[in-house]
Enzyme design. Structure first.
Site, short mmCIF file in Angstrom:
data_model
loop_
_atom_site.label_atom_id
_atom_site.label_comp_id
_atom_site.label_asym_id
_atom_site.label_seq_id
_atom_site.Cartn_x
_atom_site.Cartn_y
_atom_site.Cartn_z
N HIS A 1 -9.11 -10.14 -2.40
CA HIS A 1 -9.85 -10.34 -1.15
C HIS A 1 -9.66 -9.16 -0.20
O HIS A 1 -10.63 -8.61 0.33
CB HIS A 1 -9.36 -11.63 -0.48
CG HIS A 1 -9.94 -11.87 0.87
ND1 HIS A 1 -10.98 -12.74 1.10
CD2 HIS A 1 -9.64 -11.34 2.10
CE1 HIS A 1 -11.29 -12.74 2.38
NE2 HIS A 1 -10.49 -11.90 3.01
N GLU A 2 -8.41 -8.77 0.02
CA GLU A 2 -8.14 -7.70 0.98
C GLU A 2 -8.67 -6.36 0.49
O GLU A 2 -9.19 -5.55 1.26
CB GLU A 2 -6.65 -7.62 1.29
CG GLU A 2 -6.09 -8.86 1.97
CD GLU A 2 -6.76 -9.17 3.30
OE1 GLU A 2 -7.37 -8.27 3.90
OE2 GLU A 2 -6.68 -10.34 3.74
N HIS B 1 -12.23 -5.79 1.41
CA HIS B 1 -12.51 -5.18 2.71
C HIS B 1 -12.47 -3.65 2.60
O HIS B 1 -13.27 -2.94 3.21
CB HIS B 1 -11.49 -5.64 3.74
CG HIS B 1 -11.67 -7.04 4.20
ND1 HIS B 1 -12.83 -7.51 4.75
CD2 HIS B 1 -10.81 -8.10 4.17
CE1 HIS B 1 -12.70 -8.79 5.06
NE2 HIS B 1 -11.48 -9.18 4.72
N HIS C 1 -15.59 -2.42 1.04
CA HIS C 1 -16.66 -2.48 2.03
C HIS C 1 -16.61 -1.23 2.92
O HIS C 1 -17.64 -0.58 3.19
CB HIS C 1 -16.51 -3.75 2.86
CG HIS C 1 -17.76 -4.19 3.55
ND1 HIS C 1 -17.86 -5.35 4.26
CD2 HIS C 1 -18.99 -3.60 3.66
CE1 HIS C 1 -19.07 -5.49 4.76
NE2 HIS C 1 -19.78 -4.43 4.42
#
Length: 586
Positions: free
Chosen positions: A376-377, A380, A383
Site C-alpha cells: 500500500h505505502e 503512494h 503514484h
C-alpha cells in the site's frame, strides 16, 4: 504587514482569475491551478473576510492567529508521539505465544529490569504481537501501551478541536467537517455521513454473529478461563482471536507464511512487480547518499516502451530509531513539475516504515498483513514517481484527500492474488515460493470476519466525523472523551483499563492532515475496488491494462477533477458493489 501583502496578492490573483477563467487558450491544468489558487486565499479568509481597516480585517487577523496556533499544536502532538520512548518491559512468561526468533531480537533488561525484555510500542512489532500473545493480560498491557501512551496530548486534542471549530465558524462554515470536505470528491458533510452510516449499518447487521464466534473462542481458551472478562470481547482480544479463527477454519499458520516474506528480498520482488505493472525499473544506488545506514536509495527509470527516461528517486527507510515517525507512511521529498524551459524537475519520495531489524541469524520476516501494508505505502511512491503534471501542486498523490488512497488501496489486491503471491514470496532459507495449499488457505481468510476486521477503522472514522461535525455556535466545548468512549463501545466490544478515557491522544492521523478526513479511506476504497474489479480482476499483472492505468490515473495526479479521471478510466461513475462484495457485506 503579512496580511496586507496577502491582500494585495489576492487582488492580483483575482484579477487574473476574472480575466482568464473563461479564456479558451488556457489549458485545463493551468485553469484548475488558477481556480484553486484563488480558492486557497478565500479559504484562509483573504478576500472573504479582509477589507483593510474594517472589522472584517480583524477577522482575517483572527484566522491567521488560529491557523498558526493549530500548526503549533499539531507539531507538538506528533513530537509527543515520536520523540518520547514508548515501551514496556515484559517477562518471558508474559511473552507466551510469541515466536522465539522475535523474543531473541528484543533488548534484554539489566539491573531492576533484569530478566525482562523490551517491546517498543512505537514500532510495528507491537501491533503484530497482539495477534500472537496468548496471555490476555499481556495483550491488555500492549494494547493500552500503544493506544494510551501520550496523556500530554489530551489537552492539545481538546484545544485543537475548539480552534478548528472557531476557525470554521469565522470562515462561514457550520463546522470543521464542512470546511474540510468542500474541496474533496465528497463535497458535503451529508455525502460523508451517507457513506459512513451506510457502511456502519451493514457492519452492525453482521457484527453480532462475528462477535459471538470470537467470544466462543475466548471461552474455550484455557488462558482466558477464570478471568472476570472470560466471556467478554475486548478490543485487545480482536487480533488474537481473529487469527485463531482464520487458522482453525483454514488450516493456516501465519508464522509459516511469514517465513516466505523476508523483508529485503520481498522489497526487491515487490519493486520488480511494481516495475512490470507501472512500466518502470528500480536500480539500487550505493554510497553515502542517505541520512542513515538503514535507508536504501533507488533511482527509478521508465522502461524503453515509455521512453527510457529518468523518473525520480525512491528512498526506503525501514527500521525504527529514536525520533523517527512511528507507523508507516510515504511522503514526497520533492514534487515533480515542468520547468519554464520545458525540462522536468524530477520527484523524490520516501517510504517510512518501522519493521523490526534483522537478528544476527534471522532476517526480518513480514506477516502477510505487513506485506499488504508495504504494498500500500509503496503504491503512494509509485503514484508520486509516475506523475507528469505541469505544476507541483498536482503532482502524483497530490489529489483530493478522498481519492489519493485509491491507487494504493487498489494495489493491495496484488497481495491477494495467487500469481502475485507466487512472485512476491520466497522462503528465507530455500527461496521457494509459498506452496499452493498455503496460498489457497490464505486467500480464503480475506472473507473471514469482515465486519470485525473493518471495525477499528470504522470506529476511528465515526469518532473523527463526530468530533468535527458539531455546530460550534451551539456547543463551544466538545466532550471529546465522552465521544471517544461512545465510539469505543461500538458493537458492544469492551475496553481494557483506562483506554476509554484518552485513547484518542494517539490518533496521529488527526494531526497530520486527515482531520475530518478519515472517511476518505472508506471512500477511496470504494473507488479502488471498483477499478480493480472492473479492469484488473481477471489478470492483475496485465501489462496493457497497467500502462493504461498509469497514463490515465497515475500520471494525471490532481491536474483534473478526480471524478473526471475515474470516469475516463472506467467509462462510468463509481459503484459501491465491488467494495461491499470484497468485504463480504454485499
Amino acid at each position: 504587514m503579512g496580511i496586507k501583502l496577502s491582500d494585495k496578492m489576492f487582488q492580483l490573483v483575482d484579477a487574473v482569475y476574472q480575466q482568464q477563467r473563461t479564456d479558451a487558450r488556457l489549458d485545463q491544468e493551468s485553469r484548475k491551478a488558477l481556480i484553486e489558487e484563488r480558492r486557497n486565499y478565500l479559504r484562509s479568509g483573504i478576500g472573504r473576510l479582509s477589507t483593510p481597516g474594517t472589522e472584517s480585517d480583524e477577522g482575517t487577523h483572527s484566522v491567521t492567529r488560529l491557523t498558526q496556533r493549530l500548526k503549533s499544536i499539531e507539531a507538538e502532538f506528533l513530537r509527543n508521539l515520536d520523540e518520547k520512548e514508548n515501551c514496556i518491559w515484559l517477562s518471558r512468561a508474559e511473552l507466551a505465544g510469541i515466536p522465539d526468533d522475535t523474543i531473541a531480537s528484543m533488548e534484554v533488561g539489566t539491573g531492576e529490569l533484569d530478566g525482562k525484555l523490551k517491546l517498543n510500542l512505537n514500532g510495528m512489532q507491537a501491533r503484530w504481537t497482539l495477534t500472537v500473545a496468548s496471555l490476555p493480560a499481556t495483550r491488555e498491557k500492549i494494547y493500552l501501551g500503544v493506544t494510551s501512551g501520550a496523556e500530554e496530548n489530551v489537552p492539545l486534542f481538546q484545544e485543537a478541536i475548539r480552534l478548528r471549530y472557531r476557525l470554521a465558524y469565522l470562515l462561514g462554515y457550520p463546522n470543521h467537517l464542512a470546511y474540510k470536505v468542500e474541496i474533496t470528491m465528497a463535497r458535503t458533510p451529508e455525502a460523508v455521513m451517507d457513506l459512513v452510516m451506510g457502511i456502519s449499518d451493514r457492519v452492525m447487521q453482521r457484527l453480532p454473529t462475528e462477535i459471538e464466534r470470537l467470544v466462543q473462542l475466548k471461552k474455550d481458551d484455557p488462558a482466558a478461563q477464570g478471568r472476570p472478562d472470560a466471556d467478554i470481547l475486548l478490543w485487545s482480544d480482536i487480533s488474537y482471536y481473529t487469527r485463531l479463527c482464520e487458522e482453525e477454519n483454514h488450516s493456516l499458520d501465519h508464522n509459516l507464511i511469514a517465513q516466505h516474506f523476508p523483508l529485503y528480498q520481498t522489497i526487491s520482488k515487490m519493486l520488480a512487480l511494481f516495475g512490470g505493472s507501472s512500466a518502470s525499473q528500480y536500480l539500487q544506488n550505493s554510497g553515502p547518499l542517505t541520512w542513515h545506514l538503514d535507508v536504501f536509495l533507488y533511482s527509478v527509470w521508465n522502461d524503453e516502451q515509455e521512453g527510457g527516461e529518468f523518473a525520480g528517486y525512491l528512498y526506503l527507510d525501514h527500521h525504527p530509531r529514536p525520533g523517527k515517525a512511528g507507523g508507516a507512511q510515504c511522503r514526497p521529498l520533492h514534487l515533480g513539475f515542468e520547468r519554464s524551459d520545458g525540462r522536468r524537475h524530477y520527484p523524490s519520495t520516501v517510504l517510512l516504515t518501522n519493521f523490526a531489524k534483522p537478528a544476527p541469524d534471522m532476517p526480518s520476516l513480514l506477516q502477510h498483513s505487513e506485506v499488504v501494508l508495504l504494498f500500500h505505502e509503496l503504491g503512494h511512491g509509485i503514484h508520486d514517481l509516475s506523475g507528469r503534471c505541469k505544476y507541483s501542486r498536482f503532482h502524483g498523490a497530490e489529489t483530493a484527500s478522498d481519492f489519493n488512497e485509491a491507487p494504493s488501496q487498489m494495489l493491495e489486491n496484488w497481495c491477494w492474488d495467487a500469481t502475485g503471491l507466487k512472485q512476491l514470496s520466497g522462503h528465507y532459507q530455500t527461496g521457494s515460493p509459498l506452496p499452493d495449499s498455503m496460498i489457497t488457505s490464505l486467500l480464503l481468510t480475506r472473507g473471514v470476519l469482515p465486519a470485525i476486521k473493518l471495525l477499528p477503522q470504522l470506529r476511528l472514522t465515526i469518532f473523527d466525523t463526530l468530533v468535527h461535525s458539531t455546530d460550534p455556535s451551539h456547543d463551544e466545548e466538545i466532550d471529546v472523551g465522552k465521544i471517544y468512549a461512545e465510539c469505543s463501545g461500538i458493537g458492544g466490544i469492551s475496553n481494557a483499563g483506562d483506554d476509554c478515557s484518552h485513547g484518542y491522544a494517539s490518533y496521529r492521523h488527526l494531526f497530520s492532515g486527515a482531520d475530518a478526513g478519515m472517511y476518505g479511506y472508506l471512500w477511496s476504497k470504494m473507488l479502488a475496488m471498483d477499478m480493480f474489479d472492473t479492469v484488473f480482476k481477471q489478470n492483475p499483472l496485465d501489462d496493457i491494462a497497467g500502462r493504461r492505468y498509469r497514463h490515465i490515473v497515475l500520471e494525471k495526479g490532481g491536474s483534473q477533477d478526480e471524478m473526471e479521471t475515474f470516469v475516463q478510466f472506467l467509462g462510468r461513475k463509481p459503484s459501491s458493489d465491488a467494495y461491499y462484495r470484497s468485504l463480504g457485506l454485499g
